[in-house]
Design a protein around this motif. Structure first.
Motif, short mmCIF file in Angstrom:
data_model
loop_
_atom_site.label_atom_id
_atom_site.label_comp_id
_atom_site.label_asym_id
_atom_site.label_seq_id
_atom_site.Cartn_x
_atom_site.Cartn_y
_atom_site.Cartn_z
N PHE A 103 0.80 -1.23 0.00
CA PHE A 103 0.00 0.00 0.00
C PHE A 103 0.83 1.29 0.00
O PHE A 103 0.57 2.19 -0.81
CB PHE A 103 -0.98 -0.02 1.17
CG PHE A 103 -1.94 1.13 1.18
CD1 PHE A 103 -3.01 1.15 0.32
CD2 PHE A 103 -1.74 2.21 2.04
CE1 PHE A 103 -3.89 2.22 0.31
CE2 PHE A 103 -2.62 3.28 2.04
CZ PHE A 103 -3.69 3.28 1.17
N PRO A 104 1.86 1.40 0.84
CA PRO A 104 2.65 2.64 0.84
C PRO A 104 3.28 2.93 -0.52
O PRO A 104 3.44 4.09 -0.90
CB PRO A 104 3.73 2.39 1.89
CG PRO A 104 3.19 1.33 2.77
CD PRO A 104 2.33 0.47 1.89
N LYS A 106 1.98 1.78 -3.48
CA LYS A 106 0.87 2.06 -4.39
C LYS A 106 0.49 3.53 -4.30
O LYS A 106 0.28 4.20 -5.31
CB LYS A 106 -0.31 1.17 -4.02
CG LYS A 106 -1.54 1.40 -4.89
CD LYS A 106 -2.70 0.55 -4.42
CE LYS A 106 -4.00 1.24 -4.75
NZ LYS A 106 -5.14 0.63 -4.09
N VAL A 107 0.43 4.03 -3.07
CA VAL A 107 0.10 5.44 -2.85
C VAL A 107 1.08 6.35 -3.57
O VAL A 107 0.72 7.39 -4.11
CB VAL A 107 0.10 5.74 -1.33
CG1 VAL A 107 0.04 7.23 -1.09
CG2 VAL A 107 -1.06 5.04 -0.67
N ARG A 108 2.33 5.91 -3.62
CA ARG A 108 3.36 6.73 -4.25
C ARG A 108 3.43 6.52 -5.76
O ARG A 108 4.32 7.06 -6.42
CB ARG A 108 4.72 6.42 -3.62
CG ARG A 108 4.85 7.05 -2.26
CD ARG A 108 6.07 6.54 -1.51
NE ARG A 108 6.15 7.25 -0.24
CZ ARG A 108 5.30 7.06 0.76
NH1 ARG A 108 4.34 6.18 0.64
NH2 ARG A 108 5.40 7.75 1.88
N ARG A 155 8.96 0.76 2.68
CA ARG A 155 9.66 1.98 2.28
C ARG A 155 10.60 2.30 3.43
O ARG A 155 10.28 2.03 4.58
CB ARG A 155 8.67 3.11 2.04
CG ARG A 155 7.94 3.55 3.26
CD ARG A 155 6.77 4.44 2.91
NE ARG A 155 5.96 4.69 4.09
CZ ARG A 155 6.12 5.73 4.89
NH1 ARG A 155 7.03 6.65 4.62
NH2 ARG A 155 5.37 5.88 5.95
N ASP B 251 1.05 6.29 5.65
CA ASP B 251 1.62 5.67 4.45
C ASP B 251 1.60 6.63 3.28
O ASP B 251 2.07 6.29 2.19
CB ASP B 251 0.86 4.39 4.10
CG ASP B 251 1.18 3.26 5.07
OD1 ASP B 251 2.22 3.37 5.74
OD2 ASP B 251 0.41 2.31 5.15
N GLY B 252 1.01 7.80 3.46
CA GLY B 252 1.08 8.82 2.43
C GLY B 252 -0.18 9.02 1.62
O GLY B 252 -0.17 9.73 0.62
N LEU B 257 -8.20 9.35 -1.36
CA LEU B 257 -7.79 7.96 -1.57
C LEU B 257 -8.22 7.11 -0.37
O LEU B 257 -8.73 6.00 -0.54
CB LEU B 257 -6.27 7.88 -1.75
CG LEU B 257 -5.80 6.47 -2.09
CD1 LEU B 257 -6.13 6.14 -3.53
CD2 LEU B 257 -4.31 6.30 -1.83
#
Ligand SMILES: Nc1ncnc2c1ncn2[C@@H]1O[C@H](COP(=O)(O)OP(=O)(O)OP(=O)(O)O)[C@@H](O)[C@H]1O
Ligand SMILES: [Mg+2]
Lengths: 364, 352
Positions: A103-104, A106-108, A155, B251-252, B257
């Motif tokens: 997920f971290p 994917k967000v990026r 990450r 997590d950003g 989202l």
């Protein structure tokens, strides 16, 4: 050892109120790059709140937080570059293990191939590669916890924050995960703040331990320092299992006087109310009259590797660890002996450690 | 000391055979009551289906209950409505589908976003700001309506006044409303039945020339049902562990989202139930449709009602056909959505 990315974390006079409840009081500490700092304290002392302020999930009422040289006190959580393992794991129940871990990334907006590789790598580090297609509900508590860890390490954040990640595991798994965590943090070299109320976890994991009580930082130092040189009664009574023994009394005319106790003291003449402390493993039970002071046997319990002898001394009880062969009769008179340097003296009113120590009788 | 044994018959009928089961007598009573209730609920449905297959004579000389036994089933009513009279029926049907589904989608989308915001973000608008806003709005309306000032000028002046006054007075009167108050205010919109406000609503749509359009009904239904969606979804959102969202934040992930990727999938049972409820409300709505549509945008409930008022008296057989085709989409949606109304989506999210 610390990678090039490792960042220091500095907290300056941080305060937090919930309504009229002052939960974190003037907290100041510095975590060196790559250091593993454990925040230790009893339930409700403000550990989670402190951690959440570092993460940015809770706004500080005053004070500042610095990551490296940059002030992040007012920066949104997602820009702080910290990863947190929640007390509750906080896995996304509708995503598979792989999707959770990824997920971290994917967000990026990281591309699929890179992401899949990173997910496998992170999963391998926590031994979860075989479970990538499962959903969190199909995992045991320990496996969920490892997924949460993998999601944090995928990450390389500036700082890891971990809130009692091992608290719900059974003793065996906890011991295993402790070693795993310690190794992983060492390998990654990421600055880590780890919250726990388990002092064994703190002692084994930490480079340094910060002990909190009622929102106040009591002492910060290496595990050995806080154990062998506690700054006050709270720290002394919190560390160790069983914790340090306390005998209440007074310092008068160069002597500590308690129930059946009269020991010469150097460095403090008194008079003042004081507490004498010594660790269960530093003392021995000897024949009456042959030790520092006499006491009565209350109980003797075999715990496995040692026999724990409980003695009464006026209104106080003290516990002493003896070899497992030791046996004692109830209510018999015995004496307690320990090296005078192993005794600690505290001010009874403030709890602060006194700059005084016991001396051998006759040497004073 | 021993417990006196009860008569065997008693024991067999009054006590459960094993832990977690019902006693036989209890079972008979419970299932009997349930069966009665089911018959009570299902009989009208059965009656409607049977009636739709009857000739007028069978209806008028009735009551006949069993097709092929009491009377010979006949499809004339179905033919009359779906073939001979196909135009108006299908138009109303299509209107109903377009209006009900569009307004439901809109309503659930907007309502769930509002509910999420209320559940997760703390709002505390000042009371005095709200007061000034209302006053400025009233002032602008009066200026446009009574004094004939250009609406653009009036809006701009009102807006400027609002900003200035709110800033100036806000500090002096710090009283504020909270999320709970806002939520209650939203729900209170539903305390008055829509019929009370029907005349202003009618005039409003008249002045923007939207009467008898799909858009008018879609908008009206959306607004009327919004409080229900906000209220229900608010409850579902507050039940989602906030840790999940905080974790995603760290997590950003952005708020949007988080909402669409984490929160909505987890609120799916609530979303499905709410959607179904709002759809049924919109599908069956009568009063607003009666006022806001005259011919082109007429919906099924209006068609049904109109049949009631024909000079030939009530054509029960035709009416039955209409009722059947009217409940079909709702049953279909209920079947589709009930798969999502299953529990257990949150399993494994947080420990404990
Ligand atoms: N959102 C909140 N609103 C009001 N009070 C709070 C809130 N969160 C925490 N507190 C209070 O702040 C104090 C510290 O809470 P915190 O969660 O930081 O404790 P902790 O040290 O993490 O405890 P534990 O070991 O049980 O997790 C507690 O007294 C708690 O009641
Ligand atoms: Mg906590």
């Amino acid at each position: 050892m610390p990678s090039g990315r490792a960042t220091s974390l500095t907290i300056n006079r941080l305060n937090k109120y919930f309504g009229g409840n002052h939960v974190v009081k003037d907290l100041s500490l510095t975590v060196a790059p790559g250091e593993f700092l454990v925040l230790l304290g009893p339930s409700g002392c403000g550990k989670t709140t402190g951690l959440r302020m570092i993460a940015g999930l809770e706004a500080a009422d005053s004070g500042e937080i610095l990551l490296g040289d940059s002030d992040v006190t007012h920066v949104l959580p997602k820009y702080r570059d910290v990863a947190m393992v929640f007390q509750s794991y906080a896995l996304y129940p509708h995503k598979t293990v792989a999707e959770n871990i990824g997920f971290p990334l994917k967000v990026r907006g990281i591309d699929r191939a890179t992401m899949e590789r990173a997910v496998r790598e992170a999963a391998a580090q926590v031994h979860m590669v075989d479970y990538l297609d499962r959903y969190p509900r199909q995992l045991s508590g320990g496996q969920r916890q490892r997924v949460a860890l993998a999601r944090a390490i995928i990450r390389r954040p500036a700082v890891f924050l971990m809130d009692e990640p091992l608290s719900n595991l059974d003793a065996k798994l906890r011991g295993y995960m402790r070693a795993e965590l310690k190794h992983m943090q060492h390998a990654l070299g990421v600055t880590t703040v780890y919250v726990t109320h388990d002092q064994v976890e703190a002692m084994t994991l930490a480079h340094r331990v910060a002990i909190m009580d009622h929102g106040v930082l009591q002492q910060i130092g290496t595990p050995r320092e806080v154990y062998e040189s506690p700054a006050n009664l709270f720290v002394a009574g919190f560390m160790g299992a069983p914790p340090m023994n306390f005998v209440r009394g007074r310092i008068e005319q160069g002597r500590f006087v308690g129930p059946g106790v009269a020991l010469p003291v150097a460095g403090e003449a008194g008079p003042r109310d004081a507490v004498l402390g010594f660790r269960p493993e530093d003392a021995r039970v000897v024949a009456a009259g042959a030790g520092l002071f006499d006491a009565t046997v209350f109980a003797a319990e075999l715990t496995g590797d040692v026999t724990l002898v409980t003695l009464t001394l006026g209104e106080d009880t003290v516990a002493i660890k003896m070899p497992k062969e030791y046996e004692a009769d109830f209510d018999s008179r015995v004496a307690v002996d320990f090296a005078p340097a192993r005794g600690f003296l505290f001010d009874a009113a403030s709890g602060a450690r006194l700059p005084a120590h016991l001396v051998r009788a006759g040497a004073a | 000391m021993s417990i006196a044994p009860r008569p065997a018959v008693h024991r067999r009928w009054l006590e459960p055979a094993r832990i977690g089961a019902m006693s036989p007598l209890g079972g008979i009573v419970a299932y009997g009551l349930l069966g009665l209730w089911a018959a009570f609920v299902l009989f009208p449905l059965y009656w409607v289906v049977v009636t739709s297959l009857k000739l007028p004579v069978d209806v008028n000389t009735g009551p006949y209950f069993l097709p092929w036994v009491d009377f010979v089933p006949n499809l004339h009513a179905w033919r009359g409505l779906l073939v001979d009279d196909a135009g108006p029926t299908f138009r109303a049907y299509l209107n109903s589908i377009i209006i009900a589904f569009s307004s439901t989608v809109l309503c659930v989308l907007i309502g769930s976003m509002a509910a999420y915001a209320l559940a997760r973000i703390e709002y505390r608008p000042r009371l005095v700001s709200i007061l000034i806003f209302v006053l400025a709005l009233v002032g602008a309306c009066v200026a446009v309506g009574v004094a004939g000032i250009d609406w653009r000028v009036a809006t701009a002046v009102a807006l400027a006044l609002f900003v200035l006054l709110a800033r100036a007075l806000g500090r002096r009167f710090p009283g504020a409303v909270h999320n709970g108050d806002i939520l209650f205010w939203i729900i209170s919109q539903r305390i008055l039945p829509p019929v009370v406000t029907i005349i202003p609503i009618y005039m409003m749509f008249q002045s923007v020339r939207l009467l008898d359009t799909h858009l008018a009904l879609i908008l009206a239904y959306t607004v009327v049902n919004l409080p229900i969606v906000v209220w229900l979804m608010y409850d579902f959102f507050t039940k989602i562990p906030i840790d999940l969202e905080e974790s995603a934040q760290l997590d950003g992930a952005s708020r949007f989202l988080i909402f669409f990727d984490i929160v909505l999938p987890l609120a799916r049972p609530g979303l499905a139930a709410t959607t179904l409820l709002v759809l049924i409300l919109a599908w069956n709505e009568y009063v607003l449709a009666l006022f806001l549509s005259t011919s082109r945008a007429q919906t099924m409930p209006i068609l049904v009602a109109a049949m009631n008022a024909g000079e030939k008296g009530i054509l029960w057989w035709t009416m039955s056909v209409v009722i059947i085709i009217m409940i079909l989409p709702v049953i279909l949606m209920a079947l589709i959505l009930q798969r999502f109304i299953a529990r257990g989506v949150l399993l494994g999210a947080v420990k404990g």
